[in-house]
Write an enzyme that holds these catalytic residues in place. Sequence first.
Site, PDB file in Angstrom:
ATOM      1  N   SER A 267       0.820  -1.211   0.000  1.00 35.80           N
ATOM      2  CA  SER A 267       0.000   0.000   0.000  1.00 35.80           C
ATOM      3  C   SER A 267       0.856   1.265   0.000  1.00 35.80           C
ATOM      4  CB  SER A 267      -0.964   0.004   1.187  1.00 35.80           C
ATOM      5  OG  SER A 267      -0.284  -0.170   2.414  1.00 35.80           O
ATOM      6  N   HIS A 297      -1.905  -8.764   2.054  1.00 33.40           N
ATOM      7  CA  HIS A 297      -1.638  -7.479   2.722  1.00 33.40           C
ATOM      8  C   HIS A 297      -2.773  -7.201   3.711  1.00 33.40           C
ATOM      9  CE1 HIS A 297       0.097  -3.728   3.581  1.00 33.40           C
ATOM     10  NE2 HIS A 297      -0.186  -3.035   2.487  1.00 33.40           N
ATOM     11  N   HIS A 343       6.239 -12.735   9.440  1.00 31.99           N
ATOM     12  CA  HIS A 343       6.326 -11.394   8.865  1.00 31.99           C
ATOM     13  C   HIS A 343       7.559 -11.332   7.978  1.00 31.99           C
ATOM     14  CE1 HIS A 343       6.733  -7.012   8.586  1.00 31.99           C
ATOM     15  NE2 HIS A 343       5.441  -6.971   8.875  1.00 31.99           N
ATOM     16  N   ARG A 352       2.747  -4.235  17.524  1.00 28.73           N
ATOM     17  CA  ARG A 352       1.341  -3.877  17.300  1.00 28.73           C
ATOM     18  C   ARG A 352       0.420  -4.964  17.836  1.00 28.73           C
ATOM     19  NH1 ARG A 352       1.513  -3.023  10.973  1.00 28.73           N
ATOM     20  NH2 ARG A 352       2.602  -5.008  11.279  1.00 28.73           N
ATOM     21  N   ASP A 398      -2.121  -8.627  12.493  1.00 28.67           N
ATOM     22  CA  ASP A 398      -3.388  -9.184  12.037  1.00 28.67           C
ATOM     23  C   ASP A 398      -3.920 -10.275  12.945  1.00 28.67           C
ATOM     24  OD1 ASP A 398      -3.407  -7.593   9.652  1.00 28.67           O
ATOM     25  OD2 ASP A 398      -1.935  -8.950   8.799  1.00 28.67           O
TER      26      ASP A 398
END
Length: 460
Positions: A267, A297, A343, A352, A398
């Site tokens: 992105s 993504h 990742h 996160r 996620d």
Amino acid sequence: MLLELFFEKQQPLPKRCMQVRRLTQQTDLKSLMAKKITEHQAAVKKFREVYGSKKIGEITVDQVYGGMRGMKALVTETSHLDPEEGIRFRGYTIPEIREKLPKAPGGDEPLPEGLFWLLLTGEVPNAAQVAAVSKELASKADLPSHVVTMLNNFPNHLHPMSQLSAAITACNSESVYVKAYNEGVKKAVYWEYVYEDSLNLIAKLPTIAATIYRNLYRDGSSIGALDQNKDWTANFCSMLGYSDASFTELMRLYLTIHSDHEGGNVSAHTTHLVGSALSDPYLSLAAGINGLAGPLHGLANQEVLVWITKLRKELGDNVSDDKLKDFVWKTLKSGQVVPGYGHAVLRKTDPRYTCQREFALKHLPDDPLFKLVAQVFRVVPPILLELGKVKNPWPNVDAHSGVLLQYYGLTEMQYYTVLFGVSRALGVLSSLVWDRALGLPIERPKSMTSDGLMKLVGAK
């Protein structure tokens, strides 16, 4: 830091101290940006004069075929992804921004407007500076009538990310950058118009996203009017139809931590690439949103929740570790991955993920789905390590976000990536302003055929 040192050598200490005091009192973000950009342009120019010919790495054939992974080939001023520490926003880790950035009255989580200020300027803002941004965003949130009509006429089966991308594109009818470019404005001030477009677009994103949500999941009910005295997130939550204070706090955290992840992800890179052709911020962000919609993504957060839901349906709550291990092995042996784990860059648990886990421990420690996610966190990494093929067996962002949204009643999984897109705009548009401020050229890497690569390396 190197660029800052270059600049500091050009002026005496007392003058720098006076500038710092003036900056902390400045609530006009654009004026502050003008000063920062002038300084940074000078530092970059000096840096390139001294080190422009220095080599910084080698490219391998595997990298060319492997999606250019790890190649140092982009400049992104706003954030850096450290394999061990995770994302740093202008040098600050996630725990640091949660501590340092201003909060809403009575709140514990940072306001995303504060992160936007930090990404643009490199300076941690004070409460007055953030309040000024909140007020400006609220004043610019209305949509053009043709965009409202378009959103209201989309069919219900059109994916919310497709609706988001289309609406952002259609908003470029309002681009002040396009108007200025067509009038022949000088290249040196492109950034000013890109800044204005970016601020206008960020202001409108919650309105677009809330309209999409209401049309798809709330029978087209009205989003209502914005409160000019509320922050960006509070207005967004209100338009969505959620009034729970702790949900609003969750969204402040969510919109902050999903905002930026250096420049190489799809992105961010796509927004930069399209912007390098001097496309306006609306077209550039819409392209980035289309990249974010892919399952490798932004759509990954939806896939995590699908997998967790399937796990819970098959095994129920209070599953034993042994049964959970069997389910994970079954997933892996079927040729699938455990979504939310691993990742491309990180080699430790994503900070996160950690901050979302901390939020859950505070606000929903007894939620069965959260307990299951915590159990997966305990069980999956050792299995992936045993498998021996995974460089990073730890959870990423996620792996947790969907569970938190489910708890507060936002159960429409197809919509989750829209929230991601609203957040990601803060980072990629901040970066786009700096792209134009630094006069970065159109991006045009050289491609080769496989035959050409073989000849280049002397393969026989």
